[in-house]
Design a protein around this motif. Structure first.
Motif, short mmCIF file in Angstrom:
data_model
loop_
_atom_site.label_atom_id
_atom_site.label_comp_id
_atom_site.label_asym_id
_atom_site.label_seq_id
_atom_site.Cartn_x
_atom_site.Cartn_y
_atom_site.Cartn_z
N SER B 69 39.40 35.29 26.51
CA SER B 69 39.58 34.96 27.93
C SER B 69 38.24 34.88 28.63
O SER B 69 38.04 34.02 29.49
CB SER B 69 40.47 36.00 28.61
N GLN B 108 46.12 33.43 31.74
CA GLN B 108 46.95 34.27 30.88
C GLN B 108 48.01 35.01 31.72
O GLN B 108 49.11 35.26 31.26
CB GLN B 108 46.05 35.28 30.16
N ASP B 184 45.05 29.58 28.38
CA ASP B 184 44.92 30.95 27.87
C ASP B 184 46.30 31.45 27.48
O ASP B 184 47.09 31.83 28.34
CB ASP B 184 44.28 31.84 28.93
MG LIG Z 1 42.86 37.19 27.11
#
Ligand SMILES: [Mg+2]
Ligand SMILES: Nc1ncnc2c1ncn2[C@@H]1O[C@H](COP(=O)(O)OP(=O)(O)OP(=O)(O)O)[C@@H](O)[C@H]1O
Lengths: 301, 388
Positions: B69, B108, B184
């Motif tokens: 990330s 995410q 993500d």
């Molecule tokens: Mg991540």
């Protein structure tokens, strides 16, 4: 132990108790006194104990026993003094609320973005003034704003002005006093909402092409709305009825409704008229609250 | 376990044709130069160099906390690199703010705008582009259909499930049709069927629109099916970058080998290495294996030899033919999966070797039973030699 054997019933009992507590509180400490004041507002003043006529005259011979009168309200409408002080109060409360918002929002946001443990320290600073007496703080402002006060001394000695300015006993001093006193009530609810905002949501908006100002307008502001509303109400409502600050810092023309109310009660001893003033004030206060609630419902649906 | 990977580079005829990463004359579309990100003392991304080519669907795979990330956030502009540069289409964007980058990212955490409806969420990016209303409405409608949410267009995010929110976030990022789309873990919360559908849709979009995708995942199967290339990441660095078949068949080390499916590992010693032909001797049994290895290894140095379970043949009769590694064993355990069976065989040397066999004969009875004596054999060239 039949109570335990039927937990659903017991839960319901508890729920009833928990829900009825705030209602009981409101009934006892708001509705009951208000009913009394409301009743007095229909009476005539008397030089007696209590200083107003009763609602019903049971001893009257004629059938016309109801003594209630709308005279007080009529008087409020007719005398310009009351209009002026209501409008002045609304204006001062409104502008002060706006100033508190403009000042409090960046402060609350800055606190919400500060990492721990500094954040706690800043919050402490916001609450700190409450640890000394409110009156003491207003007196301190009187000393600072006076002709020989700190501010005038600084202005004169630095050559910005030739002779001391009239700072005390002006509308400016009232605004200063109200904003100074009430800005924590704006900062705290704002902080509570801003702190819970998801930073990712702001980043997504930026990622989708929003400039920082657009992010603020599209994301931060709408999400901070509950805090803004709570803060504004918490400042506007007490500011509207404020008595001490205009009395100590304001001039003769800073006539706010709190002062008028005080004068009617204690100087003129006209309780019925004072009660009418208070009733009207309450309705002025209820109006914005209902408006806000309406807006809130519209947003939700 | 993933048997037989889909290497898409040969099939996908769309935006990314051929194997540009093998052509030194090709200009990379995204160029990352010695990128490092430190949080205090901790290095989350460590000196990464990366070339991604136009129209690729590049996946980054790695365990939790390895810096995936963080890398994506640097590409999108939310994290300032401690060192290094990022170029897109030859333009240095390292100091460009996120809202100016030709890059969109799906977070995410989904980060769906809570005060907007599904529709408004998806439309947001286009509204910022000041496109005409009709265009916006049309594209929002297309997107809603793509992520199968048309009935929920007027809902608020609080009324959506996790998977539905994830689809809103995906649609919101896709609708901008950026040059580069960073995702993500885009499909983590979707059920299997919807995930497979969306995977296909992603690949279609990549082919049709020529968007370059960088997709983070920790699902190796997803990486295999989606990717033109996979980068395996570990503790802030890339362990290996290659096509799905490269990372599966030629893992550089144990970490990569273990990440994709299962593999039998034997400790061994290098006997000789010459011009990529290597001979190693397995510990214990003394079995010698000849295979190929790209890097020079000194005689006598230690290494590991890996063999994928599906490359091992299991039979009751001794196998014929040269170039085979053969060992005897006893079936210790077996699991029947319908299309294939997994056997765990204890070899003469006392090792347990896992075998995956296709059930190409139809029979209600098991062809092999517990405690059967069997021969295991595999083509020596299927063995992969790994160091570290
Ligand atoms: Mg991540
Ligand atoms: N703002 C930050 N401050 C300090 N450390 C951070 C910060 N952001 C990330 N890290 C650390 O950097 C490392 C990499 O984080 P990152 O979010 O990139 O992991 P990831 O590979 O995406 O993991 P996951 O698969 O769990 O999402 C983690 O160890 C994390 O704790």
């Amino acid at each position: 132990m039949t109570v335990i054997a039927n937990p659903g019933k017991r839960d319901r009992l508890w729920r009833t108790i928990v829900i009825s507590l705030p209602y009981a509180w409101l009934l006892l400490f708001f509705l009951a006194p208000f009913a009394i004041v409301f009743k007095i507002s229909f009476a005539d003043p008397l030089v007696a104990q209590p200083p107003f006529t009763p609602f019903f005259d049971w001893a009257a011979d004629s059938g016309d026993r109801l003594l209630a009168t709308l005279d007080n309200y009529r008087f409020l409408l007719e005398d310009k003094l009351y209009w002026v002080s209501y409008l002045k109060s609304i204006k001062i409360a409104f502008v002060s609320t706006l100033l508190c918002l403009l000042l409090g929002f960046p402060m609350a946001y800055a606190i919400a973005l500060t990492p721990y443990p500094w954040r706690n320290f800043l919050l402490l600073l916001v609450i700190l003034p409450f640890w000394t007496s409110f009156l003491l703080r207003v007196y301190a402002w009187m000393i600072m704003l006076g002709k020989q006060g700190l501010i005038n001394n600084l202005l004169v000695s630095s050559g910005i002005v030739d002779k001391p300015l009239q700072l005390l006993y002006t509308d400016g001093a009232v605004y200063l006093g109200i904003v100074y006193t009430y800005v924590p009530f704006m900062i705290l609810p704002l902080y509570a909402t801003l702190e819970r905002l998801d930073p990712d949501v702001h980043e997504v908006a930026a990622d989708l092409g929003a400039h920082p100002l657009q992010v603020f307008r599209d994301i931060t502001l709408p999400l901070a709305r509950p805090g803004i509303i709570a803060g504004c109400l918490l400042v506007f409502i007490p500011a509207l009825g404020e008595y001490v600050i205009p009395a100590l810092l304001g001039g003769l023309d800073s006539l706010m409704i709190g002062r008028t109310l005080y004068d009617e009660f204690f100087v003129n001893r006209d309780w019925p008229l004072a009660s009418a003033v208070a009733v009207v004030l309450l309705f002025i206060l209820i109006l914005p609250i209902m408006l806000f609630q309406r807006m809130q419902q519209e947003v939700e649906s | 376990m993933n048997t037989g990977s889909g290497d898409r580079t040969g099939v996908a005829g769309g935006a990314c044709s051929g194997t540009p990463w093998r052509d030194p004359k090709q200009q990379p579309f995204i160029e990352v130069r010695s990128l490092t990100k430190r949080f205090g003392d901790f290095t989350a991304v460590n000196n990464i160099d990366l070339h991604i080519y136009r129209g690729e669907l590049f996946t980054i795979l790695g365990g939790s906390g390895c810096g995936k990330s963080t890398l994506l956030r640097m590409l999108a502009g939310f994290e300032e690199p401690s060192e290094g540069r990022i170029l897109i289409d030859g333009l240095d964007i390292t100091d460009m703010p996120p809202y100016e980058r030709p890059v969109n990212m799906m977070f995410q955490s989904y980060a769906v705008f809570p005060h907007m409806t599904v529709e408004q969420n998806i439309a947001y990016g286009l509204k910022k582009e000041k496109l005409p209303r009709d265009t916006v409405r049309q594209r929002v409608k297309e997107m809603l259909e793509l992520v199968q949410l048309p009935e929920l267009a007027r809902r608020k995010p609080q009324q959506l499930s996790g998977g539905q929110q994830q689809r809103v976030a995906l649609a919101r990022a896709l609708i901008k049709r950026p040059k580069v789309l960073l995702l993500d873990e885009p499909l983590a919360a979707l059920d299997k069927k919807l995930r497979e559908q969306t995977q296909f849709e992603l690949m279609n979009l990549q082919d049709q629109l020529g968007i370059t995708f960088v997709v983070v995942t920790h699902d190796q199967e997803e990486a295999m099916t989606l990717a033109t290339r996979i980068a395996v990441m570990r503790a802030g660095s890339f362990v290996q970058i290659g096509t799905p078949s490269e990372v599966y068949e030629f893992p550089r080390n144990l970490y990569v080998a273990d990440f994709f499916g299962s593999i039998n590992i034997f400790d061994a010693t290098v006997i000789s290495w010459e011009n990529q032909d290597i001979t190693v001797e397995l510990d214990g049994t003394g079995t010698r294996i000849q295979t190929r290895h790209p890097k020079t290894l000194a005689s006598g140095s230690r290494c590991q030899v890996g063999i994928r379970p599906e490359k091992v043949l299991i039979s009751k009769k001794p196998p014929e033919g040269a170039g085979q590694t053969v060992t005897r064993g006893v079936v210790q355990d077996l699991a029947y999966y319908g299309n294939r069976s997994i056997y765990r065989v204890r070899s003469e040397a006392g090792r347990v070797i896992q075998v995956s066999a296709q059930n190409y004969q139809r029979s209600a009875e098991l062809l092999l039973e517990w405690d059967d004596e069997v021969f295991l054999s595999w083509d020596s060239s299927c063995s992969v030699v790994m160091t570290e």
